[in-house]
Design a protein around this motif. Structure first.
Motif, mmCIF file in Angstrom:
data_model
loop_
_atom_site.group_PDB
_atom_site.id
_atom_site.type_symbol
_atom_site.label_atom_id
_atom_site.label_comp_id
_atom_site.label_asym_id
_atom_site.label_seq_id
_atom_site.Cartn_x
_atom_site.Cartn_y
_atom_site.Cartn_z
ATOM 1 N N THR A 33 0.836 -1.204 0.000
ATOM 2 C CA THR A 33 0.000 0.000 0.000
ATOM 3 C C THR A 33 0.868 1.251 0.000
ATOM 4 O O THR A 33 0.594 2.212 -0.728
ATOM 5 C CB THR A 33 -0.936 -0.003 1.222
ATOM 6 N N VAL A 34 1.930 1.242 0.815
ATOM 7 C CA VAL A 34 2.851 2.378 0.862
ATOM 8 C C VAL A 34 3.504 2.582 -0.503
ATOM 9 O O VAL A 34 3.558 3.699 -1.017
ATOM 10 C CB VAL A 34 3.921 2.171 1.957
ATOM 11 N N ALA A 35 4.001 1.493 -1.100
ATOM 12 C CA ALA A 35 4.669 1.593 -2.402
ATOM 13 C C ALA A 35 3.710 2.070 -3.492
ATOM 14 O O ALA A 35 4.093 2.882 -4.354
ATOM 15 C CB ALA A 35 5.287 0.255 -2.782
ATOM 16 N N ASP A 53 16.436 7.975 3.053
ATOM 17 C CA ASP A 53 15.721 7.760 4.313
ATOM 18 C C ASP A 53 14.319 7.210 4.050
ATOM 19 O O ASP A 53 13.377 7.968 3.820
ATOM 20 C CB ASP A 53 15.644 9.066 5.089
ATOM 21 N N GLU A 54 14.206 5.885 4.102
ATOM 22 C CA GLU A 54 12.907 5.244 3.861
ATOM 23 C C GLU A 54 11.860 5.687 4.879
ATOM 24 O O GLU A 54 10.725 5.983 4.535
ATOM 25 C CB GLU A 54 13.019 3.714 3.912
ATOM 26 N N VAL A 102 10.032 1.601 -3.345
ATOM 27 C CA VAL A 102 9.477 0.410 -3.989
ATOM 28 C C VAL A 102 9.325 -0.729 -2.997
ATOM 29 O O VAL A 102 10.028 -0.811 -1.992
ATOM 30 C CB VAL A 102 10.333 -0.041 -5.197
ATOM 31 N N TYR A 103 8.422 -1.624 -3.325
ATOM 32 C CA TYR A 103 8.145 -2.827 -2.525
ATOM 33 C C TYR A 103 9.184 -3.887 -2.831
ATOM 34 O O TYR A 103 9.535 -4.128 -3.988
ATOM 35 C CB TYR A 103 6.739 -3.329 -2.850
ATOM 36 N N ASP A 104 9.680 -4.544 -1.788
ATOM 37 C CA ASP A 104 10.643 -5.639 -1.913
ATOM 38 C C ASP A 104 10.109 -6.826 -1.121
ATOM 39 O O ASP A 104 10.191 -6.844 0.099
ATOM 40 C CB ASP A 104 12.010 -5.209 -1.398
ATOM 41 N N SER A 105 9.558 -7.810 -1.812
ATOM 42 C CA SER A 105 8.898 -8.920 -1.130
ATOM 43 C C SER A 105 9.855 -9.788 -0.320
ATOM 44 O O SER A 105 9.422 -10.518 0.567
ATOM 45 C CB SER A 105 8.172 -9.800 -2.152
ATOM 46 N N SER A 106 11.154 -9.687 -0.573
ATOM 47 C CA SER A 106 12.112 -10.520 0.162
ATOM 48 C C SER A 106 12.262 -10.053 1.609
ATOM 49 O O SER A 106 12.672 -10.841 2.461
ATOM 50 C CB SER A 106 13.466 -10.524 -0.538
#
Length: 109
Positions: A33-35, A53-54, A102-106
């Motif tokens: 949702t954030v991505a 800074d994420e 970006v989303y990183d599923s790992s």
């Protein structure tokens, strides 16, 4: 009675593992949702990105941001209500990629 005790112990053992996996899936969904919100804000020209800074980037999205010009000028891009603890758990599934979040599923972030 012995079978009942063994069954209860098995449910407790399996139940905690299922609960942990459910929490991981919730955190992944929040990160997605954030991505997605970041991608929409970026495409519209909103200034949400904090280089390197994420967490600060996610905080800007949580507070909301608007593009300075264009067709979406008055459109507020804002995350649904996420607590600080939820944000902390989602950060491992998010990474900064040049000027995008970006989303990183790992979850290796």
């Amino acid at each position: 009675m012995i079978i009942g005790v063994i069954g209860s112990l098995a449910m407790m053992f399996l139940g905690s593992g299922l609960s942990d996996e459910a929490e991981v899936q919730r955190d992944k969904r929040n990160a997605q949702t954030v991505a997605n919100t970041a991608a929409m804000a970026s495409a519209a020209g909103a200034d949400y990105f904090v280089a390197g800074d994420e967490e600060a980037t996610v905080q800007k999205l949580r507070d909301g941001c608007k593009p300075g010009s264009g067709i979406f000028k008055d459109r507020l891009f804002k995350l649904p209500a996420l607590t600080d603890a939820q944000i902390q758990r989602t950060l491992r599934f998010l990474k900064l990629n040049d000027t995008d979040l970006v989303y990183d599923s790992s979850g290796t972030n």
